[in-house]
Design a protein around this motif. Structure first.
Motif, PDB file in Angstrom:
ATOM      1  N   LYS A 145       0.816  -1.209   0.000  1.00 47.47           N
ATOM      2  CA  LYS A 145       0.000   0.000   0.000  1.00 47.47           C
ATOM      3  C   LYS A 145       0.862   1.277   0.000  1.00 47.47           C
ATOM      4  O   LYS A 145       1.767   1.429  -0.806  1.00 47.47           O
ATOM      5  CB  LYS A 145      -0.994  -0.024   1.162  1.00 47.47           C
ATOM      6  CG  LYS A 145      -1.940  -1.243   1.132  1.00 47.47           C
ATOM      7  CD  LYS A 145      -2.893  -1.237   2.290  1.00 47.47           C
ATOM      8  CE  LYS A 145      -3.943  -2.336   2.158  1.00 47.47           C
ATOM      9  NZ  LYS A 145      -3.376  -3.693   2.281  1.00 47.47           N
ATOM     10  N   ALA A 146       0.576   2.175   0.949  1.00 53.44           N
ATOM     11  CA  ALA A 146       1.240   3.479   0.951  1.00 53.44           C
ATOM     12  C   ALA A 146       2.719   3.409   1.277  1.00 53.44           C
ATOM     13  O   ALA A 146       3.455   4.365   1.024  1.00 53.44           O
ATOM     14  CB  ALA A 146       0.540   4.414   1.942  1.00 53.44           C
ATOM     15  N   SER A 147       3.188   2.272   1.821  1.00 49.20           N
ATOM     16  CA  SER A 147       4.618   2.181   2.146  1.00 49.20           C
ATOM     17  C   SER A 147       5.484   2.239   0.891  1.00 49.20           C
ATOM     18  O   SER A 147       6.667   2.581   0.969  1.00 49.20           O
ATOM     19  CB  SER A 147       4.904   0.900   2.928  1.00 49.20           C
ATOM     20  OG  SER A 147       4.718  -0.244   2.126  1.00 49.20           O
ATOM     21  N   ILE A 148       4.925   1.934  -0.271  1.00 46.58           N
ATOM     22  CA  ILE A 148       5.691   2.038  -1.520  1.00 46.58           C
ATOM     23  C   ILE A 148       6.114   3.486  -1.746  1.00 46.58           C
ATOM     24  O   ILE A 148       7.271   3.774  -2.079  1.00 46.58           O
ATOM     25  CB  ILE A 148       4.874   1.502  -2.713  1.00 46.58           C
ATOM     26  CG1 ILE A 148       4.704  -0.016  -2.593  1.00 46.58           C
ATOM     27  CG2 ILE A 148       5.544   1.869  -4.039  1.00 46.58           C
ATOM     28  CD1 ILE A 148       3.826  -0.624  -3.658  1.00 46.58           C
ATOM     29  N   VAL A 149       5.195   4.414  -1.549  1.00 48.73           N
ATOM     30  CA  VAL A 149       5.506   5.826  -1.758  1.00 48.73           C
ATOM     31  C   VAL A 149       6.463   6.337  -0.688  1.00 48.73           C
ATOM     32  O   VAL A 149       7.309   7.207  -0.947  1.00 48.73           O
ATOM     33  CB  VAL A 149       4.207   6.662  -1.800  1.00 48.73           C
ATOM     34  CG1 VAL A 149       4.513   8.148  -1.841  1.00 48.73           C
ATOM     35  CG2 VAL A 149       3.372   6.264  -3.015  1.00 48.73           C
ATOM     36  N   GLN A 153       0.038  17.097  -8.886  1.00 44.70           N
ATOM     37  CA  GLN A 153       1.473  17.086  -8.615  1.00 44.70           C
ATOM     38  C   GLN A 153       1.808  16.416  -7.281  1.00 44.70           C
ATOM     39  O   GLN A 153       2.675  16.880  -6.536  1.00 44.70           O
ATOM     40  CB  GLN A 153       2.020  18.515  -8.641  1.00 44.70           C
ATOM     41  CG  GLN A 153       2.024  19.149 -10.027  1.00 44.70           C
ATOM     42  CD  GLN A 153       3.001  18.459 -10.981  1.00 44.70           C
ATOM     43  OE1 GLN A 153       4.207  18.482 -10.769  1.00 44.70           O
ATOM     44  NE2 GLN A 153       2.466  17.826 -12.026  1.00 44.70           N
ATOM     45  N   GLU A 154       1.093  15.312  -7.003  1.00 43.01           N
ATOM     46  CA  GLU A 154       1.412  14.517  -5.824  1.00 43.01           C
ATOM     47  C   GLU A 154       0.980  13.072  -6.047  1.00 43.01           C
ATOM     48  O   GLU A 154       0.101  12.798  -6.878  1.00 43.01           O
ATOM     49  CB  GLU A 154       0.752  15.079  -4.565  1.00 43.01           C
ATOM     50  CG  GLU A 154      -0.755  15.062  -4.568  1.00 43.01           C
ATOM     51  CD  GLU A 154      -1.329  15.617  -3.262  1.00 43.01           C
ATOM     52  OE1 GLU A 154      -0.572  16.254  -2.497  1.00 43.01           O
ATOM     53  OE2 GLU A 154      -2.529  15.415  -3.018  1.00 43.01           O
ATOM     54  N   SER A 155       1.606  12.173  -5.309  1.00 41.56           N
ATOM     55  CA  SER A 155       1.353  10.748  -5.497  1.00 41.56           C
ATOM     56  C   SER A 155      -0.094  10.393  -5.143  1.00 41.56           C
ATOM     57  O   SER A 155      -0.672  10.948  -4.201  1.00 41.56           O
ATOM     58  CB  SER A 155       2.307   9.930  -4.625  1.00 41.56           C
ATOM     59  OG  SER A 155       3.648  10.190  -4.961  1.00 41.56           O
ATOM     60  N   GLN A 156      -0.633   9.452  -5.884  1.00 44.86           N
ATOM     61  CA  GLN A 156      -1.987   8.952  -5.648  1.00 44.86           C
ATOM     62  C   GLN A 156      -1.908   7.480  -5.245  1.00 44.86           C
ATOM     63  O   GLN A 156      -1.332   6.666  -5.968  1.00 44.86           O
ATOM     64  CB  GLN A 156      -2.840   9.091  -6.909  1.00 44.86           C
ATOM     65  CG  GLN A 156      -2.930  10.511  -7.454  1.00 44.86           C
ATOM     66  CD  GLN A 156      -3.674  11.436  -6.521  1.00 44.86           C
ATOM     67  OE1 GLN A 156      -4.749  11.101  -6.020  1.00 44.86           O
ATOM     68  NE2 GLN A 156      -3.096  12.608  -6.263  1.00 44.86           N
ATOM     69  N   VAL A 157      -2.470   7.158  -4.094  1.00 45.89           N
ATOM     70  CA  VAL A 157      -2.507   5.779  -3.612  1.00 45.89           C
ATOM     71  C   VAL A 157      -3.966   5.390  -3.446  1.00 45.89           C
ATOM     72  O   VAL A 157      -4.697   6.012  -2.665  1.00 45.89           O
ATOM     73  CB  VAL A 157      -1.764   5.617  -2.270  1.00 45.89           C
ATOM     74  CG1 VAL A 157      -1.857   4.172  -1.790  1.00 45.89           C
ATOM     75  CG2 VAL A 157      -0.311   6.045  -2.410  1.00 45.89           C
ATOM     76  N   GLU A 158      -4.409   4.384  -4.193  1.00 46.82           N
ATOM     77  CA  GLU A 158      -5.797   3.930  -4.092  1.00 46.82           C
ATOM     78  C   GLU A 158      -5.817   2.405  -4.075  1.00 46.82           C
ATOM     79  O   GLU A 158      -5.519   1.754  -5.083  1.00 46.82           O
ATOM     80  CB  GLU A 158      -6.638   4.457  -5.261  1.00 46.82           C
ATOM     81  CG  GLU A 158      -8.104   4.090  -5.152  1.00 46.82           C
ATOM     82  CD  GLU A 158      -8.957   4.743  -6.237  1.00 46.82           C
ATOM     83  OE1 GLU A 158      -9.159   5.982  -6.155  1.00 46.82           O
ATOM     84  OE2 GLU A 158      -9.387   4.040  -7.161  1.00 46.82           O
TER      85      GLU A 158
END
Length: 491
Positions: A87-91, A120-125
């Motif tokens: 999940k978000a740990s990738i970013v 202009q920012e990462s998207q985590v879904e």
């Protein structure tokens, strides 16, 4: 136009999903990057089954970090099982990644890319259940003559070594009418061969209460005019029923090949794996398949070094390999996967012991496969000519493809014979056998097919201007179910 590249890791389900990702991107106006060019969008469709999956992903992401520093409009997306797990740990680990999406929302990729570009920012879904069944999405298939068709997603088993059910969810089945409509649409495009795909393909029907649904589906595929080869992967021995064997034997276009995971030949280890069958049950299925289809080629998956495996347990696996005489096997050294019951089991087998056992298993399996392949020398086989199956074809002046039993065959053309196309059929005589392939230097004949015509048409349009082999499936029959899915063909 912005260009894209999709990099796929893992099982056939990931290959299936990557075809959908390509279709979605091309539907959104992206074009495939020419070979060797840096794409504007790089998508990683990841696997989480093997221990080194994380290292492979983050290593590849690391290589792209300096590229993105020089090319800020480069977008990087990570999807698949590892994305669903991390999940978000990738970013957090790779902040230059633009999009992270899971196994349940591959259809959101174009929107997430656009949102990341605008904001202009990462998207985590990451969704916990499917919003759209993947097979209903636009598709850019790699092959004009052979196609994957998903019958179900997800897995209801609880194997102690497997992380897939946690990442893909419980089994969800497509309705037979939807599956057959997709197959018919593929055949109309020139597809010659389909492989029915599921984490546990022969438990198909569990959602709508028909334990014989998979056998019925195979027979229904037999009635589709123009469909000449039907395969499926992967079945679970627990759910393998006599009606499926009968359907295989009695339906001419269902191929005499079976991939059925064994995992271990020790009942004690199978119990610890929570595999819900025992070696005698497994061997009885093989016996019944060969009684119905004497020429069937059977392949398998085997894990070496599961926690607590003794030398006696391992000898049980070798014994099953000798009795089953597999045509091939995918062999794995056990590796811990976070979140699985086996991770915390005591008696983890030392790595040097696992390696030594693994080498013995591979040597025995190669001997068995070689012996089985030698039986085909002098026999005629029908080969579906393929693209990319023979890495040495240019050097050996041969073509390659798969026989009906799925064995890889390399064959030579006599001088003066027009070169057949991928998708055409060649009848050849086997002259040499190796453990992993056959050589056929006695040529019989070629049958030009609609599949070969489809391949030829696909070559006529430059890749940069073509959507490739596209299949946008309409909804047919009942409203598509909202599945959750499994991803590893270690069934």
């Amino acid at each position: 136009m912005r260009t894209y590249e999709v990099r796929t890791y893992g099982c056939q389900m990931n290959v299936h999903d990557s075809e959908r990702l390509r279709g979605l991107l091309e539907d959104a106006g992206y074009v495939r990057a020419p070979e060797g060019d840096q794409a504007d969008v790089v998508v990683f469709n990841t696997c989480a089954v093997r221990e080194n999956a994380d290292n492979k992903l983050y290593g590849n992401l690391g290589h792209l970090a300096p590229v993105k520093a020089k090319k800020p409009d480069l977008q990087i997306a990570v999807g698949g099982c590892l994305a669903q797990k991390d999940k978000a740990s990738i970013v957090r680990k790779a902040p230059w990644v633009d999009v992270v999406f899971g196994t349940h929302n591959i259809g959101a990729l174009p929107v997430l890319l656009e949102r990341a570009r605008v904001e202009q920012e990462s998207q985590v879904e990451i969704l916990e259940s499917l919003d759209v069944f993947p097979s209903t999405l636009p598709t850019r298939r790699e092959s004009p003559y052979s196609a994957w068709v998903s019958v179900s997603v997800g897995c209801n088993n609880t194997c102690t070594f497997c992380i897939v059910p946690a990442l893909r969810g419980r089994e969800k089945d497509r309705r037979p009418g939807d599956i057959l409509a997709e197959v018919e649409a593929l055949v109309a495009e020139g597809v010659f061969e389909v492989t029915l795909l599921g984490q546990n393909v022969n438990s198909y029907g569990v959602e709508f209460g028909d334990r014989f649904a998979f056998g019925k589906l195979l027979r229904a595929c037999g009635g589709i005019e123009g469909l000449e080869r039907v395969r499926f992967t992967s079945p679970h021995p627990r759910d393998f029923t006599a009606d499926v064997i009968e359907a295989m034997a009695e339906t001419p276009n269902v191929m005499p090949s079976l991939h059925m995971p064994l995992q271990s030949g020790s009942d004690r280890v199978l119990k610890a794996m929570r595999r819900s069958y025992r070696r005698d049950r497994y061997l009885k299925i093989i016996e019944d398949v060969r009684a119905a289809m004497p020429d069937a080629a059977i392949t398998t998956d085997i894990i070496v070094g599961f926690p607590g495996e003794t030398e006696e347990d391992f000898q049980g696996t070798l014994d099953v390999v000798r009795q089953a005489r597999f045509a091939g096997a995918f062999t794995f050294q056990y590796s811990k996967r976070p979140g699985t019951p086996a991770e915390s089991m005591e008696e983890q087998v030392p790595r040097d012991v696992v390696q030594e056992r693994y080498e013995r298993l591979v040597a025995l399996q190669d001997d068995m496969a070689w012996d089985e392949n030698k039986k085909l020398v002098g026999r005629s086989v029908e080969v579906l000519i393929a693209e990319g199956e023979g890495r040495k074809d240019a050097a050996t002046h041969r073509l390659s493809g798969r026989a009906r039993d799925n064995r890889l065959v390399h064959f030579a053309l006599p001088e003066g014979v027009e070169t057949p196309r991928p998708g055409d059929l060649a009848t050849v005589e086997v002259t040499y056998a190796a453990p992993h392939h056959l050589v056929a230097d006695v040529f019989g004949a070629v049958r030009r097919t609609r599949a070969g015509d489809a391949w030829e048409r696909a070559q006529e349009t430059p890749e940069s201007a073509s959507p490739g082999v596209m299949l946008g499936m309409p909804t047919v029959g009942a409203t598509p179910l909202e599945p959750a899915t499994g991803g590893c063909q270690v069934g």
